[in-house]
Scaffold this motif. Structure first.
Motif, PDB file in Angstrom:
ATOM      1  N   LEU A 293       0.817  -1.216   0.000  1.00  0.00           N
ATOM      2  CA  LEU A 293       0.000   0.000   0.000  1.00  0.00           C
ATOM      3  C   LEU A 293       0.854   1.272   0.000  1.00  0.00           C
ATOM      4  N   HIS A 294       2.184   1.107   0.036  1.00  0.00           N
ATOM      5  CA  HIS A 294       3.141   2.227   0.022  1.00  0.00           C
ATOM      6  C   HIS A 294       3.017   3.107   1.266  1.00  0.00           C
ATOM      7  N   PHE A 295       2.823   2.471   2.423  1.00  0.00           N
ATOM      8  CA  PHE A 295       2.688   3.204   3.676  1.00  0.00           C
ATOM      9  C   PHE A 295       3.948   3.171   4.537  1.00  0.00           C
ATOM     10  N   THR A 296       4.988   2.466   4.108  1.00  0.00           N
ATOM     11  CA  THR A 296       6.161   2.287   4.963  1.00  0.00           C
ATOM     12  C   THR A 296       7.219   3.369   4.773  1.00  0.00           C
ATOM     13  N   GLN A 297       6.926   4.358   3.935  1.00  0.00           N
ATOM     14  CA  GLN A 297       7.844   5.479   3.738  1.00  0.00           C
ATOM     15  C   GLN A 297       7.050   6.780   3.705  1.00  0.00           C
ATOM     16  N   ASP A 298       7.740   7.863   4.046  1.00  0.00           N
ATOM     17  CA  ASP A 298       7.098   9.178   4.008  1.00  0.00           C
ATOM     18  C   ASP A 298       7.061   9.633   2.553  1.00  0.00           C
ATOM     19  N   ASN A 299       5.925   9.414   1.888  1.00  0.00           N
ATOM     20  CA  ASN A 299       5.825   9.673   0.457  1.00  0.00           C
ATOM     21  C   ASN A 299       4.518  10.393   0.129  1.00  0.00           C
ATOM     22  N   GLN A 300       4.201  10.494  -1.141  1.00  0.00           N
ATOM     23  CA  GLN A 300       2.987  11.203  -1.557  1.00  0.00           C
ATOM     24  C   GLN A 300       1.723  10.530  -1.026  1.00  0.00           C
ATOM     25  N   THR A 301       1.751   9.202  -0.917  1.00  0.00           N
ATOM     26  CA  THR A 301       0.579   8.469  -0.424  1.00  0.00           C
ATOM     27  C   THR A 301       0.279   8.827   1.026  1.00  0.00           C
ATOM     28  N   THR A 302       1.304   8.745   1.883  1.00  0.00           N
ATOM     29  CA  THR A 302       1.093   9.056   3.300  1.00  0.00           C
ATOM     30  C   THR A 302       0.845  10.548   3.503  1.00  0.00           C
ATOM     31  N   GLN A 303       1.520  11.383   2.726  1.00  0.00           N
ATOM     32  CA  GLN A 303       1.325  12.829   2.855  1.00  0.00           C
ATOM     33  C   GLN A 303      -0.103  13.229   2.487  1.00  0.00           C
TER      34      GLN A 303
END
Length: 320
Positions: A293-303
């Motif tokens: 889900l691309h939640f393990t890095q501070d990226n556009q998804t989490t932002q």
């Protein structure tokens, strides 16, 4: 004589039938008891296809309770088990919903006091705790943690009337931290009068009544609170920068600290999902889902999720 013989045979057959029925009942009861004792609540949850998540719901914009089911923020809203009024909402709720969908589970959210969340996990009341926990060696003695799912830095919220410019100015001030949070060491590092408080509401009331001079909080929440309460609270960039330097200095001068202990004081605060230590299978499934889900890095998804939660909290004046 023949009638007596038939009577005896009937009685014998009847006795065997009764004994068979009694034996069957006893066997069923023993089997039922054995099954009950061997099936844990966690196993029952897994069999039912539910994912039960514990949250504090008192920490906007990560998590709080809303009274309305706002269609605009439906991806960050979910019912609370046992609550007829109010919904869980925020960044953590969005994570939980996406995680449950990825794992093909039905999501159930329970509202639990912050200091009772780990007990709920170890007693099998919940499968996961998603409440912004930092991973520390002390906590890892009790629970397991997933890979990170939320990222942020740290600020000191100060009363608007407090005249301070440097970190050293806080030495004699009452600086608060949340009970059972990773900010305790930071508060004791900068103040000779650290104050332990229960939750965000206690912080805000303490600041309003001037029973505390400030408190340590993640930057997302600090900026949200200050933006909505400019006449009550402020932050001093120089103090926040000096705090980060002091944290860096602390673990640079303590080489005996483990990598995990150092991470507790990092500039970037990483939050993790708590899982029962024995449930290695679920830990692997959660980590795999977070990665996909691309939640393990501070990226556009989490932002994007974070910004939406912040805006939602502003719209509702949540915990502010």
């Amino acid at each position: 004589m023949k009638q007596n013989k038939n009577l005896i045979i009937s009685l014998v057959v009847g006795a065997f039938v009764i004994l068979g029925i009694i034996g069957g009942i006893v066997w069923w009861q023993l089997t039922k008891d054995k099954t009950t004792t061997q099936t844990t609540p966690t196993e029952e949850i897994a069999l039912n296809g539910d994912l039960v998540v514990g949250m504090e719901l008192e920490y906007a914009p990560l998590e709080w309770v809303t009274m309305g089911n706002n269609e605009q923020y439906k991806d960050q809203i979910h019912p609370i088990q046992g609550k007829k009024n109010g919904f869980a909402c925020g960044y953590n709720v969005a994570i939980a919903k996406k995680l449950a969908k990825k794992l093909s589970k039905k999501l159930i959210i329970k509202k639990i006091d912050f200091d009772g969340l780990f007990n709920a996990l170890t007693s099998n009341e919940v499968d996961l705790v998603i409440a912004g926990h930092t991973k520390t060696p002390e906590r890892e003695e009790t629970v397991a943690f997933s890979d990170p799912y939320h990222f942020g830095s740290v600020k000191v919220i100060l009363h608007k009337d407090l005249e301070v410019n440097n970190l050293a100015d806080l030495k004699e001030k009452k600086i608060a931290y949340q009970k059972d949070s990773a900010h305790e060491k930071k508060a004791k590092m900068i103040s000779d009068h650290p104050q332990e408080l229960q939750d965000l509401n206690a912080f805000n009331l303490g600041l309003l009544a001037k029973t505390i001079d400030g408190y340590i909080l993640e930057s997302d929440f600090a900026e949200l609170f200050i933006s909505k309460n400019p006449k009550l609270a402020k932050s001093v960039p120089n103090i926040d920068n000096q705090l980060m330097e002091k944290i860096q200095e602390y673990y640079d001068s303590n080489p005996q600290l483990t990598k995990e202990e150092c991470q507790t004081f990092q500039n970037t605060k990483q939050s993790h999902i708590a899982i029962k230590k024995e449930n290695e299978k679920l830990t692997k499934e959660v980590n795999k889902a977070l990665e996909e889900l691309h939640f393990t890095q501070d990226n556009q998804t989490t932002q994007a999720l974070k910004l939406k939660a912040v805006q939602y909290a502003k719209d509702e004046n949540a915990n502010l």
